[in-house]
Write an enzyme that holds these catalytic residues in place. Structure first.
Site, PDB file in Angstrom:
ATOM      1  N   LYS A 178       0.824  -1.205   0.000  1.00 40.71           N
ATOM      2  CA  LYS A 178       0.000   0.000   0.000  1.00 40.71           C
ATOM      3  C   LYS A 178       0.865   1.265   0.000  1.00 40.71           C
ATOM      4  O   LYS A 178       1.924   1.298   0.643  1.00 40.71           O
ATOM      5  CB  LYS A 178      -0.902  -0.047   1.242  1.00 40.71           C
ATOM      6  CG  LYS A 178      -1.998   0.995   1.328  1.00 40.71           C
ATOM      7  CD  LYS A 178      -2.844   0.700   2.564  1.00 40.71           C
ATOM      8  CE  LYS A 178      -3.925   1.716   2.821  1.00 40.71           C
ATOM      9  NZ  LYS A 178      -4.698   1.379   4.046  1.00 40.71           N
ATOM     10  N   SER A 215      -9.518   1.289   3.534  1.00 38.82           N
ATOM     11  CA  SER A 215      -8.747   2.144   2.654  1.00 38.82           C
ATOM     12  C   SER A 215      -7.723   1.375   1.820  1.00 38.82           C
ATOM     13  O   SER A 215      -7.146   1.930   0.892  1.00 38.82           O
ATOM     14  CB  SER A 215      -8.015   3.211   3.485  1.00 38.82           C
ATOM     15  OG  SER A 215      -6.991   2.621   4.294  1.00 38.82           O
ATOM     16  N   SER A 223      -9.829  -1.401   7.354  1.00 36.89           N
ATOM     17  CA  SER A 223      -9.171  -1.145   6.074  1.00 36.89           C
ATOM     18  C   SER A 223      -8.370  -2.306   5.511  1.00 36.89           C
ATOM     19  O   SER A 223      -7.869  -2.222   4.394  1.00 36.89           O
ATOM     20  CB  SER A 223      -8.289   0.100   6.179  1.00 36.89           C
ATOM     21  OG  SER A 223      -9.096   1.246   6.282  1.00 36.89           O
TER      22      SER A 223
END
Length: 547
Positions: free
Chosen positions: A131, A212, A236
């Site tokens: 990420k 997210s 997330s």
């Protein structure tokens, strides 16, 4: 971060929202609200030729390399071709925000090691996506998806990236995310960032990939990598794993170092593996653990970490176990509830005893204490992170000012009221912060510990989240009313999600939450359920597309 949805939609009825999540989507470019073609009725989108590594596991890729059918370089080249074909072209998933220009060179070095008889472990030569809020001390940027951080290159690897490289994995690139890990606005759209645009769900392309860690979820689901790493504050990792048909594990806070990860919360943040199988998640988790002097929360974690989490993977792991099912998830006529009922039948058939419990209601009664904690900790953590970088912005106030000055590009769809609220907090020494932390973390731990103890439970189960809702850049995300991430997130306890089936082509996950340091137990339970059901299906990238 799903707690934002709870605060935004707490007054709405869960059953009504579950119906909404399967309704027709509205194009984000059509302000009149005219519906597009029903996504669930549309066939698979035009796709590139069959991908040879589709759904390949880590073990599959190791067999390819051991047999000489592929090198690590060849695997990286195939995945990079896959990224080129479906990320910026074709269905334009926008799951990958940047590829690593050093990936092939790194793969060559690992191939040379293998040829010389050195294999570091099960991840040797395996391409991994991470990420874009995780530092890499290389040519790639670390931006949390924000234009305010565009061009920022970290001075060194995050601790978990050092661990990943030491295990022999190849960092193939970085994934898009909900900007600032979904902590910019209460009207944010999951998977959208000003730097990376809108990530799509590869199952139905106008559905949310959830946030997210949206890019990590979409990328791993669509076979753009072998495995991926996400981060979670509240939902997330598990939520994008659920809606993208993945296995996702949010570990106990403290099992993995947060050094070099753009923060939200010092008490809730953690990275976690996202994979297509429980075994692959277990392999990735083991590679990431380690005590880090730069992150005090990891002190003593070695006593709880396992060098090999695959030792817990037993098809008989459910036999004799008592599981508490969230009572509120058993009511209603939604497809997700029907899937949970089927899952309970499987769990019982595998030897588990099911007890109805109620954790959602007492946790919800804690009010907005968690959100207050996050506001305080975000300001403190981001200011400390930015102060040590070469980024053009050095404080949260600088970020807010940048976004205002560049509003047309930085804030075309939603604003930054959450950042502004965090900036107004007065510091971690505040009595208000301390009271909120005691209520949020302390209160939730008491609730979970009591339920686990009084009912003699191995784990608590429920629906991770409902089927993916529509991408809506006008109104932002909406909740299915079934989100189950907050209890484990607030307590800092581990949370595993595994595929539980599909509702009209949209995946839904089964959650397993346990006490601190119970990752091995949860992986074993999840593996037994996975092997008894094998419900994961590869995405078909069904239309219509969202521009």
């Amino acid at each position: 971060m799903n707690r934002r949805l709870f605060l935004l939609n707490g007054s709405l009825a869960g059953a009504a929202l579950t119906t909404l999540s399967l309704a027709q989507c509205t194009s984000n470019s059509a302000p009149t609200g005219q519906p597009t073609t029903d996504a669930t009725a549309a066939g698979p989108a035009a796709a590139p030729d069959a991908f040879p590594l589709l759904e390949a596991t880590v073990a599959d890729l190791q067999q390819h390399m051991q047999a000489g059918r592929h090198t690590s370089r060849a695997l990286c080249e195939l995945y990079l071709q896959r990224v080129e074909a479906v990320n910026a072209k074709g269905p334009t998933l926008r799951a990958v925000i940047e590829t690593n220009p050093d990936a092939l060179k790194l793969a060559d070095a690992l191939d040379a090691e293998r040829k010389a008889g050195k294999v570091r472990g099960p991840l040797h030569g395996i391409p991994v996506l991470i990420k874009d809020n995780i530092d890499t001390g290389d040519q790639m940027q670390t931006t949390a998806g924000s234009l305010a951080l565009a061009g920022h290159r970290a001075k060194q690897d995050a601790f978990i990236v050092k661990q990943l490289r030491a295990a022999g994995a190849v960092v193939l690139g970085k994934t898009n995310l909900s900007e600032w890990a979904n902590f910019r606005s209460t009207r944010a759209t999951s998977g959208w960032s000003s730097r990376g645009g809108q990530t799509k769900n590869p199952y139905i392309l106008d559905r949310t990939p959830s946030g997210s860690s949206a890019g990590s979820g979409s990328a791993a689901a669509a076979s753009l990598c072998a495995v991926a790493i996400g981060t979670e504050t509240d939902g997330s990792v598990v939520s994008p794993s659920s809606v993208n048909g993945l296995v996702g594990l949010k570990p106990t806070v403290g099992l993995l170092s947060r050094m070099g990860i753009i923060p939200i919360s010092a008490t809730q943040d953690t990275a976690g593996p996202m994979a297509r199988t429980v075994r692959d998640a277990a392999l990735l988790l083991a590679a990431l653990t380690g005590e880090d002097p730069a992150d005090a929360v990891t002190r003593g974690s070695a006593a709880h970490a396992a060098p090999d989490y695959t030792k817990f993977l037993d098809t008989n792991a459910l036999k004799g176990k008592r599981l508490g099912v969230e009572k509120s998830h058993l009511t209603g006529t939604s497809d997700a509830v029907a899937l949970l009922q089927k899952a309970l039948a499987v769990l019982k058939a595998q030897g588990a005893t099911i007890v109805e419990i109620n954790v959602a209601k007492p946790v919800a009664a804690l009010g907005d204490a968690e959100f207050q904690v996050l506001l305080y900790e975000f300001k403190d953590g981001v200011n400390k992170y930015l102060a040590g970088t070469n980024a053009g912005v050095k404080t949260l106030a600088d970020v807010i000012a940048f976004d205002k000055a560049n509003a047309a590009k930085a804030m075309p769809f939603f604003q930054q009221e959450t950042l502004e609220a965090a900036e107004k907090t007065e510091g971690l020494g505040s009595a208000k912060y301390q009271a909120a932390l005691a209520r949020s973390q302390g209160g939730t731990r008491k609730i979970l510990d009591k339920i686990l103890h009084d009912n003699q439970l191995a784990a608590i189960i429920g629906i991770t989240t409902g089927p993916a809702g529509c991408i809506d850049l006008v109104n932002g995300d909406y909740s299915s009313g079934l989100d189950f991430s907050s209890p484990a997130a607030m307590a800092g306890y581990p949370h595993l999600t595994v595929p539980m089936g599909q509702a009209q082509h949209l995946p839904v996950g089964l959650s397993l939450v346990g006490p601190a340091w119970s990752e091995g137990l949860l992986l074993g339970l999840g593996y037994a359920y996975e092997q008894a059901t094998k419900l994961r299906k590869a995405p078909e990238m069904r239309g219509p597309l969202v521009g």
